[in-house]
Each structure stands twice: as C-alpha cells, then as structure tokens.
Design a protein around this motif. Structure first.
Motif, mmCIF file in Angstrom:
data_model
loop_
_atom_site.group_PDB
_atom_site.id
_atom_site.type_symbol
_atom_site.label_atom_id
_atom_site.label_comp_id
_atom_site.label_asym_id
_atom_site.label_seq_id
_atom_site.Cartn_x
_atom_site.Cartn_y
_atom_site.Cartn_z
ATOM 1 N N ALA A 98 -17.724 19.807 -43.767
ATOM 2 C CA ALA A 98 -16.615 20.684 -43.971
ATOM 3 C C ALA A 98 -17.416 22.210 -43.796
ATOM 4 O O ALA A 98 -16.720 22.980 -43.452
ATOM 5 C CB ALA A 98 -16.434 20.599 -45.757
ATOM 6 N N VAL A 121 -15.770 25.148 -41.114
ATOM 7 C CA VAL A 121 -15.208 26.422 -41.443
ATOM 8 C C VAL A 121 -16.256 27.428 -40.386
ATOM 9 O O VAL A 121 -16.033 28.508 -40.000
ATOM 10 C CB VAL A 121 -15.482 26.728 -42.947
ATOM 11 C CG1 VAL A 121 -17.377 26.812 -43.400
ATOM 12 C CG2 VAL A 121 -14.923 27.907 -43.054
ATOM 13 N N LEU A 172 -18.923 21.661 -49.650
ATOM 14 C CA LEU A 172 -17.462 21.680 -49.760
ATOM 15 C C LEU A 172 -16.847 23.060 -50.608
ATOM 16 O O LEU A 172 -15.972 23.738 -50.056
ATOM 17 C CB LEU A 172 -17.098 20.561 -50.786
ATOM 18 C CG LEU A 172 -17.312 19.245 -50.087
ATOM 19 C CD1 LEU A 172 -16.853 18.075 -50.998
ATOM 20 C CD2 LEU A 172 -16.032 19.200 -49.072
ATOM 21 N N SER A 177 -17.555 25.819 -48.055
ATOM 22 C CA SER A 177 -16.705 25.883 -47.151
ATOM 23 C C SER A 177 -14.942 26.436 -47.545
ATOM 24 O O SER A 177 -14.536 27.140 -46.550
ATOM 25 C CB SER A 177 -16.118 24.552 -46.513
ATOM 26 O OG SER A 177 -15.539 23.552 -47.398
ATOM 27 N N GLY A 178 -14.868 26.432 -48.951
ATOM 28 C CA GLY A 178 -13.849 26.801 -49.417
ATOM 29 C C GLY A 178 -13.835 28.459 -49.599
ATOM 30 O O GLY A 178 -12.767 29.028 -49.216
ATOM 31 N N GLY A 232 -13.849 29.908 -45.954
ATOM 32 C CA GLY A 232 -12.735 29.717 -45.262
ATOM 33 C C GLY A 232 -11.474 30.482 -45.850
ATOM 34 O O GLY A 232 -10.554 30.398 -45.127
ATOM 35 N N LYS A 233 -11.592 31.113 -47.113
ATOM 36 C CA LYS A 233 -10.289 31.610 -47.769
ATOM 37 C C LYS A 233 -9.727 32.564 -46.784
ATOM 38 O O LYS A 233 -8.482 32.440 -46.477
ATOM 39 C CB LYS A 233 -10.945 32.180 -48.965
ATOM 40 C CG LYS A 233 -9.673 32.560 -49.587
ATOM 41 C CD LYS A 233 -8.950 31.302 -50.220
ATOM 42 C CE LYS A 233 -7.814 31.670 -51.203
ATOM 43 N NZ LYS A 233 -7.000 30.373 -51.673
ATOM 44 N N GLU A 274 -7.427 30.775 -43.798
ATOM 45 C CA GLU A 274 -6.544 29.777 -44.470
ATOM 46 C C GLU A 274 -5.105 29.955 -43.845
ATOM 47 O O GLU A 274 -4.604 30.954 -43.582
ATOM 48 C CB GLU A 274 -6.077 30.049 -45.976
ATOM 49 C CG GLU A 274 -5.489 28.752 -46.523
ATOM 50 C CD GLU A 274 -6.302 27.637 -46.879
ATOM 51 O OE1 GLU A 274 -5.709 26.403 -46.560
ATOM 52 O OE2 GLU A 274 -7.447 28.040 -47.220
ATOM 53 N N TRP A 327 -7.592 26.056 -39.599
ATOM 54 C CA TRP A 327 -8.456 25.984 -40.755
ATOM 55 C C TRP A 327 -7.536 25.676 -42.181
ATOM 56 O O TRP A 327 -6.535 26.483 -42.132
ATOM 57 C CB TRP A 327 -9.403 27.181 -40.998
ATOM 58 C CG TRP A 327 -10.034 26.908 -42.266
ATOM 59 C CD1 TRP A 327 -9.738 27.640 -43.548
ATOM 60 C CD2 TRP A 327 -11.062 26.164 -42.854
ATOM 61 N NE1 TRP A 327 -10.409 27.386 -44.660
ATOM 62 C CE2 TRP A 327 -11.287 26.343 -43.966
ATOM 63 C CE3 TRP A 327 -11.671 25.160 -42.113
ATOM 64 C CZ2 TRP A 327 -12.196 25.674 -44.961
ATOM 65 C CZ3 TRP A 327 -12.663 24.550 -42.828
ATOM 66 C CH2 TRP A 327 -12.763 24.456 -44.052
ATOM 67 N N SER A 328 -7.959 24.617 -42.822
ATOM 68 C CA SER A 328 -7.134 24.523 -44.135
ATOM 69 C C SER A 328 -8.071 23.821 -44.973
ATOM 70 O O SER A 328 -9.089 22.899 -44.791
ATOM 71 C CB SER A 328 -5.870 23.580 -43.840
ATOM 72 O OG SER A 328 -5.837 22.495 -44.952
ATOM 73 N N ASP A 329 -8.324 24.255 -46.185
ATOM 74 C CA ASP A 329 -9.117 24.084 -47.098
ATOM 75 C C ASP A 329 -8.825 22.387 -47.346
ATOM 76 O O ASP A 329 -7.741 21.845 -47.431
ATOM 77 C CB ASP A 329 -9.237 24.435 -48.404
ATOM 78 C CG ASP A 329 -10.362 24.525 -49.512
ATOM 79 O OD1 ASP A 329 -11.259 23.813 -48.896
ATOM 80 O OD2 ASP A 329 -10.282 24.584 -50.564
ATOM 81 N N GLY A 330 -10.284 21.710 -47.576
ATOM 82 C CA GLY A 330 -10.115 20.308 -47.473
ATOM 83 C C GLY A 330 -9.636 19.418 -46.428
ATOM 84 O O GLY A 330 -9.079 18.357 -46.595
#
Length: 285
Positions: A44, A48, A79, A82-83, A86-87, A90, A192-195
């Motif tokens: 993850a 990102v 994890l 990365s969230g 990566g925000k 998105e 890019w997308s969370d998860g």
C-alpha cells in the motif's frame, strides 16, 4: 471470442505481475527464516508513493524505482500512512506506462497482443523468477540464505551473520513489495484509491505457502491467481447473474482451497519449508 481471449491473456499477466514480484520478495524473506506479515502495508505504501512520484515527476521509472526508500521497513503502518499520504490523490489518474511490443511475437494473432504487448515489468517479472531460482540454488548468497533459514545456529557457528542476512532479506522483500504496490497504482490501475491493494498482500503470503517455497510453483501460482482475478471480470462482463460479493471473493476462495489441499499432506508442506521459519534467534544464547 478473439477479443475475450486477448483480454484473458493480457489481464492475467497484468494481475499476476504484482503478485509475483511481491511473492518473490516474500520467498527470500521466508527462506531466511523470517515470516513477514506486513506485505499488505508495504504494498500500500509503495502504491501511494509510486503514484505521488509520478504525479510530481511524470516518470514511471522513477515512480517504480523510488520504492527502496519506502517499502523496506514500514510494515503494518503502511496501510494507515498510505491512506494519509494518498488523500490528496483520491480519484486522480496517471497516464499508463508505455507498452513495449516484442517484434514478430506481438503480431501473432490473439497470443501476440495478449502475451507480448506489455510494459517492461510484465516481461521482467518471470525473468527475475528465473534469476531468483538460480540464485537460491547455485550461488553462495543463496546458500547463505538457505543455511540461515534452516539452522541459524549452524550458520552463525561457521561465521555467517544471521542478523545481517535476515536484515538484508527483509530489505529485499520490502523493495519487491513496494515495487509491486507501485505497479498496481501506476501500471495496471493508473489511479489512486484508498484500499486499492485489497488484500493482495495476504494472497502473497498464502502464495508462498501454496508454492511450498519453490520458485517454479510460485510463478504458476501467481498466474493461477491472476487468472482467477480476471475470471471475475469476465463473468461480470458476460452479464451472468452472480452476486458481486461472490465474484470479488473468487481469488481469495481459490487461495483458501489451494492452501487447504496442500495442508492435507503435511509431508509436502514440510518438504521445502525453512526449518527455522518464524522461530526467534538469539545470537547471544
């Protein structure tokens, strides 16, 4: 029919490549006696950082190569990080990596576009697998890794540094996991997308067990799971009425079935498993 076969072949390679890259790194780590369960987070974070790099520089190769500094040691924090990182990205997309059609072979009907018209990493992954097989089987480095994984006490007694060998193995495993994550974000998905890693890290861990710690089976297993992933999309595209939750779970169900079948024969499981896998080593004991 021809278009479907091209999609099946091409999609299988694209889906299998990040699994194979990360699984080769995990195989090296486990051969050295370390069970690394942080692959999901490493992938993850690699995804990102790779995506952010390509947004800043426009270079796919810089995005892929930057994983040495990111995928190595972050593990379970990946994890969440990365969230967070990566925000701002998105929903953003990047240009797909340039494909390199192989002369002559790429012009073969159906097989050519499906197998020989991809980005460089898709070709590189099976070549790396051959190199890994050779390295573990025929080189001094491979012998040291296997010795440390089988009996760290014996390896220490003849002068090899168990801790340094395992540290370097984890570094290589982190690099490969980060590279796999960056491949997903910048080559196969190009967004890019969370998860977005979606449990692939756990599939990688299972894949190494499925392969009974053998490189040749690792390649076959990665392609098999890649095929299962693409089969899900083909069923959806054919309009067959199957619950989407069931389709999404196909690769994971395949993983569970494969592990269950292999686990039925304990002799096969122990045949190639590193004897010290997951066992704590204390050099001062």
């Amino acid at each position: 029919m021809g278009t479907t076969l091209v999609f099946l072949l091409s999609g299988t390679l694209l889906a299998a490549t990040p699994l194979l890259l990360a699984a080769m790194g995990e195989l090296i780590v486990e051969r050295a006696g370390i069970l690394n369960l942080s692959i999901e987070g490493m992938m993850a974070l690699g995804a990102v950082v790779g995506f952010a790099t390509i947004m800043a520089t426009g270079s796919h190769w810089l995005a892929l190569g930057n994983q040495v500094a990111t995928g190595i040691a972050v593990g379970i924090l990946g994890l969440g990080l990365s969230g967070l990182i990566g925000k701002p990205y998105e929903g953003m997309t990047v240009a797909p990596m340039k494909r390199i059609p192989i002369p002559v072979l790429s012009e073969i009907p159906i097989i050519g576009p499906g197998l020989f018209n991809h980005s460089a990493l898709v070709y590189l992954a099976p070549l790396l697998a051959v190199g890994l097989w050779w390295m573990l089987r025929s080189t001094r480095i491979g012998l040291i890794i296997r010795a440390v994984g089988e009996s760290p006490e014996s390896a220490h007694a003849i002068g090899y540094s168990v801790l340094m060998t395992r540290f370097l193995a984890v570094m290589v495993g982190g690099f490969m996991a980060g590279l796999a994550g960056a491949f997903i974000a910048t080559v196969s998905a190009t967004l890019w997308s969370d998860g977005m890693i979606a449990g692939r890290g756990w599939i990688v861990v299972a894949l190494v067990v499925f392969a009974t710690w053998r490189v040749d089976r690792l390649v076959i297993g990665a392609w098999l799971f890649g095929l299962a992933t693409i089969a899900e999309l083909l069923v959806q595209g054919a309009g067959i009425s199957v619950p989407s939750q069931l389709l999404t779970s196909i690769p994971y169900i395949a993983t569970i079935i494969a592990i269950s079948i292999l686990s039925m024969d304990g002799r096969k499981m122990r045949l190639n498993a590193p004897a010290s896998l997951g066992r704590t080593y204390n050099s001062t004991a």
